[in-house]
Each structure stands twice: as C-alpha cells, then as structure tokens.
Motif scaffolding. Structure first.
Motif, PDB file in Angstrom:
ATOM      1  N   LYS A 263    -100.470 -11.577 -10.164  1.00  0.00           N
ATOM      2  CA  LYS A 263    -101.594 -11.282 -11.060  1.00  0.00           C
ATOM      3  C   LYS A 263    -102.262 -12.585 -11.520  1.00  0.00           C
ATOM      4  CE  LYS A 263    -104.072  -8.711 -13.901  1.00  0.00           C
ATOM      5  NZ  LYS A 263    -105.119  -7.834 -13.429  1.00  0.00           N
TER       6      LYS A 263
ATOM      7  N   LEU B 112    -106.117 -13.619 -11.059  1.00  0.00           N
ATOM      8  CA  LEU B 112    -106.957 -13.994 -12.193  1.00  0.00           C
ATOM      9  C   LEU B 112    -107.558 -15.381 -12.013  1.00  0.00           C
ATOM     10  CD1 LEU B 112    -104.779 -12.646 -15.139  1.00  0.00           C
ATOM     11  CD2 LEU B 112    -107.032 -11.795 -14.445  1.00  0.00           C
TER      12      LEU B 112
ATOM     13  N   LYS C 230    -112.962 -14.465 -21.626  1.00  0.00           N
ATOM     14  CA  LYS C 230    -112.083 -13.309 -21.435  1.00  0.00           C
ATOM     15  C   LYS C 230    -111.048 -13.554 -20.341  1.00  0.00           C
ATOM     16  CE  LYS C 230    -115.178  -9.740 -23.128  1.00  0.00           C
ATOM     17  NZ  LYS C 230    -115.904  -8.508 -22.824  1.00  0.00           N
TER      18      LYS C 230
ATOM     19  N   GLN D 107    -108.357 -15.828 -21.520  1.00  0.00           N
ATOM     20  CA  GLN D 107    -107.451 -15.115 -22.417  1.00  0.00           C
ATOM     21  C   GLN D 107    -106.443 -14.296 -21.597  1.00  0.00           C
ATOM     22  OE1 GLN D 107    -109.379 -12.526 -25.220  1.00  0.00           O
ATOM     23  NE2 GLN D 107    -107.463 -11.822 -26.100  1.00  0.00           N
ATOM     24  N   LYS D 108    -106.923 -13.605 -20.564  1.00  0.00           N
ATOM     25  CA  LYS D 108    -106.038 -12.811 -19.710  1.00  0.00           C
ATOM     26  C   LYS D 108    -105.003 -13.700 -19.015  1.00  0.00           C
ATOM     27  CE  LYS D 108    -109.335  -9.127 -18.603  1.00  0.00           C
ATOM     28  NZ  LYS D 108    -110.101  -8.514 -17.505  1.00  0.00           N
TER      29      LYS D 108
ATOM     30  N   GLU E 295    -102.343 -14.720 -21.474  1.00  0.00           N
ATOM     31  CA  GLU E 295    -101.438 -13.599 -21.753  1.00  0.00           C
ATOM     32  C   GLU E 295    -100.407 -13.438 -20.635  1.00  0.00           C
ATOM     33  OE1 GLU E 295    -104.035 -10.268 -22.275  1.00  0.00           O
ATOM     34  OE2 GLU E 295    -104.730 -10.958 -24.242  1.00  0.00           O
ATOM     35  N   GLN E 296    -100.867 -13.544 -19.377  1.00  0.00           N
ATOM     36  CA  GLN E 296     -99.960 -13.415 -18.234  1.00  0.00           C
ATOM     37  C   GLN E 296     -98.956 -14.569 -18.195  1.00  0.00           C
ATOM     38  OE1 GLN E 296     -99.689 -10.769 -16.017  1.00  0.00           O
ATOM     39  NE2 GLN E 296    -101.065  -9.841 -17.510  1.00  0.00           N
TER      40      GLN E 296
END
Length: 87
Positions: free
Chosen positions: A45, A49, A65, A68-69, A72-73
């Motif tokens: 993932k 990304l 955004k 940020q993703k 988080e990962q």
C-alpha cells in the motif's frame, strides 16, 4: 520529469518500502517470510501511495492528503513491527 527519472524513483521506493525499511533492519525483519501478511499488505500500500504521490507532484496537485495517508500507513507498519518484536 522524464520517464527515466520516474522509473528510478519507483525502483527506489520499491527498495525502500517493499524490500526492506530502516525500521525492519533495526527490528530484524529483513525478509517477507518473517513478516505478517498485514505488514506485507501495508508495504505494498505504501508503494502504491508513493507512486500516486509522484503522479500528483508531476501534475502540480496538492499533496496534503496523500502525505497524510502515507504517514498513517508508516505508523501502522511501525506498530506491526513493534507487536511482532514483542514491544
């Protein structure tokens, strides 16, 4: 940005996120056989990304955004590493 640059960037990302990470080296998880399926999924993932981030950067779009993703990962992966190492 040209195709050769992107090809090299993606290869670097693959090396950094799929093959090994600095945190994995610190914890001792160097091969996918020792990682959980969840950790492998998170790494894939992250690569996806990062490629999306590169595309947005090429198109001069907002990266807030996607950044940020990615963060988080990365945190999820680090949490998995800590759980697997007994930390």
């Amino acid at each position: 940005m040209d195709k050769e640059f992107l090809k090299n960037k993606i290869e670097d990302l693959r090396h950094n996120f799929v093959e090994s990470t600095s945190h994995e080296r610190a914890v001792g998880f160097l091969d996918e056989a020792r990682m959980s399926k969840k950790m492998i999924k998170i790494k894939k993932k992250l690569v996806s990304l990062e490629m999306e981030r590169c595309q947005k950067k090429i198109e001069h779009k907002d990266l807030t955004k996607i950044d940020q993703k990615i963060q988080e990962q990365k945190q999820l992966f680090e949490d998995c590493c800590n759980q697997q190492s007994g930390g």
